[in-house]
Scaffold this active site. Structure first.
Site, short mmCIF file in Angstrom:
data_model
loop_
_atom_site.label_atom_id
_atom_site.label_comp_id
_atom_site.label_asym_id
_atom_site.label_seq_id
_atom_site.Cartn_x
_atom_site.Cartn_y
_atom_site.Cartn_z
N ARG A 1 -4.66 -4.57 -0.17
CA ARG A 1 -5.82 -4.52 0.00
C ARG A 1 -5.87 -3.68 -1.83
NH1 ARG A 1 -5.26 0.24 4.23
NH2 ARG A 1 -6.73 -1.58 5.98
N GLU B 1 0.98 -0.98 0.05
CA GLU B 1 0.07 0.25 -0.42
C GLU B 1 0.27 0.96 0.29
OE1 GLU B 1 -4.25 0.10 2.32
OE2 GLU B 1 -2.61 0.25 3.55
#
Length: 301
Positions: free
Chosen positions: A166, A99
């Protein structure tokens, strides 16, 4: 954590040149009309043109069926980065996509008087002002990452796997949805966000599809404890209640399946639930338990 609900649509526009110039034209053309159709029509040409400049639209390497694609999902401070590091150490041929937190913290403006902005801090300090902006920026970054062609190194690995920290799906069905539910995104912002999100994912379909999801599950209390331990300055205002709401969003999406999901290629994606309430970093026994479960999960995909 105090969140102001005061919001005026035009204030979202001027500073967008700081973080995402390509979308500014879309906002100036779409927002004044308060029209769903106008918003989509204005957004798509500019942003597709932006994606084209990255050479990811024309690459054919993404089509290889041999690469398994997974995302790690879970609450703030649940241990995603630590788990990604563990997977990278255990499965050395896998490609890990982290991320981009540092990018959110250091957004360089353009022009002679450009300044660096910490968008992560801005959204925590004033979520009603910056939630839509942040979710737009973060989702575009995730979209670009999921569209990147596979590296030559990954394609040479036997049974190649790509893991994202994610995905474009949690961006919408957990974080953006939660901000809307809390009142930090207005109805028009949420409508516009969903319009362009649906358009892109319908256009790219299998190119952003996942073969499986690794859901790191821990209590909000445990996540809050870890959040305080890591001491990220931007997160000083995050309260336990906020993590509880994010926990519910994850559970509704991945466990209860009560969240309305709009894309067939993700509706029935296999989910591996990993209990990470025990601290696994440096705990060899716990690390082995978790990685063995991932191995078995991957074998059955």
């Amino acid at each position: 954590m105090y969140f102001s609900n005061s919001w005026m649509l035009p204030k979202t526009v001027p500073q967008l040149s700081i973080i995402f110039p390509k979308v500014q034209k879309y906002l100036f053309s779409a927002v004044p009309f308060y029209s769903q159709g106008d918003a989509v029509a204005a957004l798509t040409p500019n942003t597709v043109r932006y994606l084209n400049t990255t050479d990811i639209m024309t690459s054919s390497s993404f089509t290889s069926p041999s690469v398994k694609r997974l995302s790690i999902e879970g609450n703030i401070a649940v241990g995603k980065s630590t788990f990604l590091t563990l997977l990278g150490k255990t499965f050395q041929g896998w490609h890990m996509v982290t991320e981009p937190v540092t990018k959110w913290q250091n957004i360089q403006g353009s022009g002679d008087c450009s300044k660096t902005a910490n968008l992560l801090q801005m959204v925590y300090q004033d979520p009603s002002r910056w939630s839509y902006t942040f979710q737009t920026f973060s989702c575009m970054g995730r979209l670009k990452a999921q569209l990147e062609p596979f590296s030559e190194h990954l394609m040479k690995v036997q049974n190649p796997v790509q893991v994202f920290e994610r995905s474009v799906y949690s961006d919408r069905y957990v974080f953006a949805k939660n901000l809307f539910d809390l009142g930090h995104m207005s109805e028009i912002e949420w409508t516009i966000y969903q319009d362009w999100h649906s358009f892109f994912l319908q256009q790219f379909k299998d190119r952003v599809a996942l073969n499986g999801i690794l859901y790191l599950q821990a209590t909000p209390e445990k996540c809050y404890e870890r959040l305080r331990q890591r001491g990220r300055s931007e997160e000083e205002q995050v309260e336990l209640e906020y993590l509880k709401k994010l926990h519910v969003q994850h559970e509704d999406w991945l466990i209860k399946k009560s969240t309305e999901v709009h894309f067939e290629n993700i509706q029935n994606v296999p989910v591996l639930v990993l209990d990470v309430n025990k601290d696994f970093k440096g705990n060899l026994e716990e690390e082995e338990i978790l990685t063995d479960k991932v191995k078995t999960f991957l074998t059955n995909l």
